[in-house]
Design a protein around this motif. Structure first.
Motif, PDB file in Angstrom:
ATOM      1  N   VAL A 187      23.178-113.661  12.833  1.00 20.49           N
ATOM      2  CA  VAL A 187      24.422-112.986  13.638  1.00 20.49           C
ATOM      3  C   VAL A 187      24.554-113.670  14.862  1.00 20.49           C
ATOM      4  O   VAL A 187      23.613-113.434  15.886  1.00 20.49           O
ATOM      5  CB  VAL A 187      24.346-111.493  13.587  1.00 20.49           C
ATOM      6  CG1 VAL A 187      25.447-110.878  14.314  1.00 20.49           C
ATOM      7  CG2 VAL A 187      23.851-110.921  12.192  1.00 20.49           C
ATOM      8  N   GLY A 188      25.717-114.315  15.083  1.00 18.93           N
ATOM      9  CA  GLY A 188      25.767-114.814  16.555  1.00 18.93           C
ATOM     10  C   GLY A 188      27.057-113.944  17.186  1.00 18.93           C
ATOM     11  O   GLY A 188      26.682-113.109  18.096  1.00 18.93           O
ATOM     12  N   ASP A 191      29.278-112.243  15.808  1.00 22.86           N
ATOM     13  CA  ASP A 191      29.839-110.876  15.194  1.00 22.86           C
ATOM     14  C   ASP A 191      31.397-110.661  15.231  1.00 22.86           C
ATOM     15  O   ASP A 191      31.816-109.632  14.889  1.00 22.86           O
ATOM     16  CB  ASP A 191      29.089-109.775  15.605  1.00 22.86           C
ATOM     17  CG  ASP A 191      28.732-108.700  14.533  1.00 22.86           C
ATOM     18  OD1 ASP A 191      29.342-108.935  13.501  1.00 22.86           O
ATOM     19  OD2 ASP A 191      28.293-107.590  14.979  1.00 22.86           O
ATOM     20  N   THR A 206      33.663-113.252  13.833  1.00 23.48           N
ATOM     21  CA  THR A 206      34.277-114.272  12.930  1.00 23.48           C
ATOM     22  C   THR A 206      34.645-115.605  13.652  1.00 23.48           C
ATOM     23  O   THR A 206      35.427-116.395  13.263  1.00 23.48           O
ATOM     24  CB  THR A 206      35.643-113.717  12.343  1.00 23.48           C
ATOM     25  OG1 THR A 206      35.482-112.196  12.224  1.00 23.48           O
ATOM     26  CG2 THR A 206      35.962-114.393  11.069  1.00 23.48           C
ATOM     27  N   SER A 207      33.934-115.946  14.812  1.00 16.58           N
ATOM     28  CA  SER A 207      34.158-117.190  15.428  1.00 16.58           C
ATOM     29  C   SER A 207      33.195-118.100  15.335  1.00 16.58           C
ATOM     30  O   SER A 207      33.521-119.446  15.282  1.00 16.58           O
ATOM     31  CB  SER A 207      34.385-116.834  16.954  1.00 16.58           C
ATOM     32  OG  SER A 207      35.459-115.711  17.032  1.00 16.58           O
ATOM     33  N   CYS A 221      26.826-117.195  10.503  1.00 14.20           N
ATOM     34  CA  CYS A 221      26.403-116.279   9.477  1.00 14.20           C
ATOM     35  C   CYS A 221      26.956-116.676   8.227  1.00 14.20           C
ATOM     36  O   CYS A 221      26.879-115.958   6.945  1.00 14.20           O
ATOM     37  CB  CYS A 221      27.256-114.828   9.755  1.00 14.20           C
ATOM     38  SG  CYS A 221      29.218-115.024   9.909  1.00 14.20           S
ATOM     39  N   LYS A 237      32.316-116.543   6.120  1.00 11.06           N
ATOM     40  CA  LYS A 237      31.560-115.774   7.192  1.00 11.06           C
ATOM     41  C   LYS A 237      31.164-114.346   6.844  1.00 11.06           C
ATOM     42  O   LYS A 237      31.825-113.595   6.519  1.00 11.06           O
ATOM     43  CB  LYS A 237      32.551-115.723   8.362  1.00 11.06           C
ATOM     44  CG  LYS A 237      32.811-117.329   9.017  1.00 11.06           C
ATOM     45  CD  LYS A 237      33.686-117.272  10.252  1.00 11.06           C
ATOM     46  CE  LYS A 237      33.957-118.788  10.477  1.00 11.06           C
ATOM     47  NZ  LYS A 237      34.647-118.831  11.811  1.00 11.06           N
TER      48      LYS A 237
HETATM   49  S1  FES Z   1      28.402-114.003  13.365  1.00  8.08           S
HETATM   50 FE1  FES Z   1      29.825-115.191  14.306  1.00  8.08          FE
HETATM   51  S2  FES Z   1      31.297-115.708  12.810  1.00  8.08           S
HETATM   52 FE2  FES Z   1      29.890-114.111  11.986  1.00  8.08          FE
END
Ligand code: FES
Ligand code: FAD
Ligand code: FES
Lengths: 163, 291
Positions: free
Chosen positions: A39-40, A42, A44-45, A49, A59
């Motif tokens: 998880v970066g 969180d 959608t960017s 994930c 994603k």
């Molecule tokens: S955590 Fe960055 S796109 Fe899903």
């Protein structure tokens, strides 16, 4: 109310009781204990994930676990087979396609999906395919080289294989 | 981030989906690609009590031309942006939509996101709203009470507001088939790959013996909804695409824009980008030298 789901994860059938609001990434990490999907952002960017759902990059922070009921999910843990690394893993090692490794599972999955569809991608094709995946370390150069290396190896292997 | 809890339904037929919407409409949200809805739910800007996932509903993934009447393109509610991006039919016959598709977000988001979902979401920075306005498209919505066909200009009602009712499902978007010689394109100014538009411009023209018979211009990110630049369109119809008519149309389009200053740029800057992009798009369509 919890719902029961059955998912094929890396080739194995797994079942779980989950709240519908549980995101796929948490199903994988917290329930199935597959921590390769990170998880970066969180939001959608960043794409770290990313996993494959029926072969397509998704994603996993932006899909609910219940949505994959009856479907097949591949995570980075599913790439190696019979104790041998997948060619994409060999390629990232060979071409130094990673530094901290945080983006790497997603990069490798996106690359395998690309090569499945297009075994001989141009540099532009590769850059297009990874344009939804951020890497803060490598400057992308060696990631692109790794995918090119993998494509080359896989083409050689299939040319050498008896048909 | 965790969305608040909800009851989840995954119908497999249209009738089942419409039945669920009739029962739960007001408190329910339809889940298509989820690439706008799930982020909103995670931030708790949306907290529906019921989520109706239409991804398993059969018969919503058609992308085809119908020959009925003057002919039209049908884009089912489950057609993904990735499919639009790769479609030869779009590349040959609907170039405005074909050029916009690969500029939306990134390839992974496009594997999920749908055009119909984007229209229902009605984000003024959504690119397909402008494409649909330029092409005079419509949205077909269904409920247990029947079917409505809503022209896109009436469908997009305000920021994040469309005129679809809570008990209705958008089943497809339609765009009239082009006639005569036609061309179209989409120009988008974005800060980086995957960003929403600072400004986006959809243009379309069809011509007969050199004169414009139909013109479509849609603007993204410069108003409370996507904007149809009707005066600019009217200025082109009946005329040839010349430096003078293109200049006039691009000035009228800039005048139709109603941008706001934000992190992506000042209002004046965005208005001027509209002028330049409309001119550039039309120059490209006329095959003339670049603006
Ligand atoms: S955590 Fe960055 S796109 Fe899903
Ligand atoms: C990182 C990122 C960048 C993006 N960049 C862009 C961009 O540059 N340009 C752009 O245009 N978009 C962009 N998007 C939005 C993306 O294209 C969305 O996928 C799209 O707007 C919504 O489509 P969806 O199918 O995912 O809809 P969902 O998220 O499933 O739904 C969106 C809304 O529409 C409703 N809805 C969906 N389908 C129906 C239906 N058939 N009937 C009734 N209601 C329905 C839902 O209830 C919800 O309210 C971006 C998204 C992300 C995550
Ligand atoms: S290797 Fe560190 S983010 Fe890519």
């Amino acid at each position: 109310m919890k719902q029961s789901i059955t998912v094929t994860v890396n080739g194995q059938s797994r079942s779980a009781e989950v709240e519908p609001r549980m995101l796929l990434v948490h199903l994988l990490r917290d329930v199935f204990r597959l921590t390769g999907a990170h998880v970066g952002c969180d939001t959608t960017s960043c794409g770290v994930c990313t996993v494959l759902v029926d072969g397509t990059p998704v994603k996993s922070c932006t899909m609910f676990g219940v949505q994959v009921d009856g479907r097949s999910v591949t995570t980075v843990e599913g790439l190696a087979a019979n104790g041998a690394m997948h060619p994409i893993q060999e390629a990232f090692k060979e071409e130094h396609g990673l530094q901290c490794g945080f983006c790497t599972p997603a990069m490798m999955l996106v690359a395998t999906a690309l090569l499945e569809e297009n075994p001989d991608p141009t540099e532009d094709d590769i850059r297009w395919a990874i344009s939804g995946n951020l890497c803060r370390c490598t400057g992308y150069q060696n990631i692109v080289k790794s995918v090119q290396f993998c494509a080359e190896q896989m083409r050689q292997a299939s040319a050498g294989a008896p048909s | 981030m965790f969305p608040s809890n909800f009851e989840y339904f995954a119908p497999t037929t249209l009738d089942e989906a419409l039945g669920l919407l009739a029962e739960h409409g007001e408190e329910a949200k339809v889940l298509a690609g989820g690439q706008s809805l799930i982020p909103l739910m995670k931030l708790r800007f949306a907290a529906p009590a019921v989520v109706i996932d239409i991804n398993r509903v059969a018969g919503l993934d058609h992308l085809e031309e119908s020959k009925r009447g003057r002919g039209f393109l049908r884009i089912g509610a489950l057609v993904r942006n990735a499919t639009l991006e790769r479609s030869d039919l779009l590349a040959d016959r609907y170039p405005t939509m074909a050029t916009a598709a690969p500029l939306i977000s990134d390839p992974i988001v496009r594997n999920q996101g749908t055009l119909v979902g984007s229209l229902c979401h009605a984000d003024p920075q959504g690119d397909f709203g402008s494409v649909m306005l330029a092409l005079d498209g419509e949205v077909v919505v269904k409920s247990t009470a029947g079917e409505r066909r809503i022209p896109i200009k009436r469908f997009l009602d305000g920021p994040f507001t469309s005129t679809i009712r809570p008990d209705e499902l958008a089943v497809e978007a339609r765009v009239p088939s082009p006639e005569g010689r036609f061309s179209g394109t989409y120009l988008k100014l974005e800060r980086k790959v995957g960003d929403f538009a600072t400004v986006g411009v959809a243009v379309f023209v069809s011509t007969e013996r050199g004169k414009v018979t139909r013109a479509g211009i849609g603007l993204t990110g410069v108003g409370a909804t996507n904007i149809k630049a009707t005066e600019a369109e009217a200025a082109l119809v009946g005329n040839r695409l010349t430096d003078a008519t293109i200049d006039e149309a691009s000035r009228l389009a800039a005048a139709a824009a109603d941008p706001r200053t934000d992190v992506r740029g000042s209002a004046d800057y965005k208005r001027d980008v509209v002028r330049v992009y409309v001119a550039r798009g039309l120059q490209e369509l006329s095959g003339a030298r670049a603006a």
